[in-house]
Write a protein that holds these residues in place. Sequence first.
Motif, mmCIF file in Angstrom:
data_model
loop_
_atom_site.group_PDB
_atom_site.id
_atom_site.type_symbol
_atom_site.label_atom_id
_atom_site.label_comp_id
_atom_site.label_asym_id
_atom_site.label_seq_id
_atom_site.Cartn_x
_atom_site.Cartn_y
_atom_site.Cartn_z
ATOM 1 N N UNK A 63 0.899 -1.274 0.023
ATOM 2 C CA UNK A 63 0.084 0.212 -0.097
ATOM 3 C C UNK A 63 1.221 1.247 0.406
ATOM 4 N N UNK A 64 0.574 1.922 -0.674
ATOM 5 C CA UNK A 64 1.924 3.665 -1.218
ATOM 6 C C UNK A 64 1.189 4.662 -1.693
ATOM 7 N N UNK A 65 1.540 5.814 -1.309
ATOM 8 C CA UNK A 65 0.252 6.572 -1.836
ATOM 9 C C UNK A 65 1.559 7.498 -2.615
ATOM 10 N N UNK A 66 1.357 7.906 -3.875
ATOM 11 C CA UNK A 66 2.237 8.582 -5.009
ATOM 12 C C UNK A 66 1.717 9.815 -4.858
ATOM 13 N N UNK A 67 2.329 10.899 -4.698
ATOM 14 C CA UNK A 67 2.214 12.138 -5.999
ATOM 15 C C UNK A 67 2.854 12.651 -6.757
ATOM 16 N N UNK A 68 3.184 13.382 -7.903
ATOM 17 C CA UNK A 68 3.049 13.584 -9.044
ATOM 18 C C UNK A 68 2.838 14.646 -9.917
ATOM 19 N N UNK A 69 3.423 15.324 -9.770
ATOM 20 C CA UNK A 69 3.829 17.126 -9.772
ATOM 21 C C UNK A 69 4.289 17.770 -10.867
#
Length: 381
Positions: free
Chosen positions: A349-355
């Motif tokens: 389970x992982x949370x990704x932020x792409x900016x």
Amino acid sequence: MRNWIRFPTAQGTHSRQAHADFPEQGIYEREIGRNGFFGPATHMHHKHAPTGWSDWQGELRPRAFDLNLLEQQDYEVATTSPFAAPVILHNAHCQYRFWKCDQPMQKLARNADGDDLLFIHEGHGSLFCDYGHLPVEKGDYVVLPRSTMWRLSPQSPMQMLLIEATNDAYQLPEKGMVGGHAIFDPAVLDTPQIDQTFLDQQDENTWQVEVKRHQQLSCITYPYNPLDAIGWHGDLSVVRLNWRDIRPLMSHRYHLPPSAHTTFVANRFVICTFVPRPIESDPGALKVPFYHNNDDYDEVLFYHEGDFFSRDNIEKGMVTFHPAGFTHGPHPKAFAAGQQHAKKFTDEVAVMLDTRDALYTGDAAKAVENPAYVKSWQATE
């Protein structure tokens, strides 16, 4: 819609389709793409892993931060105010913080700079806000619309990501041909309740509200608790989503790009959630994330729990940061395991932020950085 220059063509030895049936001498596929995974793209086939560098000089490098190592004294103020939580990464459109809260907030918070997204990494408690009472627990996302008044009362020590959409708002992604009930049905979104717990916390005591605007704090004092609503109606509210309610898109014959796992979107960044799923079973399909140049976005991954199948020596509570400008992808052991189809299911389970805009590293992150991470793609015997 942008009118990209497109001239589909092919050269040399290559697969017929992306991410499947690689040529024997070119098993290292690299995707060069624009606009995240939505623009034009080319798929290269290489003799060597595109991450096989032997040395790296300069600031543009893959970075890893162990947020478990943040010292408790850094949180003496942060335990009672989310605005004092240390900044890990930031740009003009986003602030990415990590907050440890082990006692009830003594002041209400109101962020007038943009929407906030909480991701509960550890612990559980009660959120009180304009809209009522909302129990929150490990694995929850909580969207706090801009200028919502709220406070948190932990029932066990809590650790959270706080991701601010500066001067912006969170929305749900377009789900296209799979329909609005795919990935997660909006029916699973929970809202706060005007319940007895909420009514019982209302009092005539003096309360203060910390308001953040232009990244500066003001304090408003009331001779009563301003969370005194007796009811509401409308379609704007705090909402909660737990990752366990996400049913990921998947294909047994094709490794889907990270964009298929998008959970929330803002104008200049997206939030994706990787949850347990079967690994592709087709013999010719790629079974680990593909090497890629995501040249228009910086990529950040927070590891919540499980076995992170594309990374070595990564534990829960860690963050990896891959700025735009170089190829990244699976570590050598993970790539080899994918070739052998050693695992049939992911349990990460992982949370990704792409900016879309370059991120800058905060001092708190630099203090807990693992400088050896850049060398972790070097093959070992």
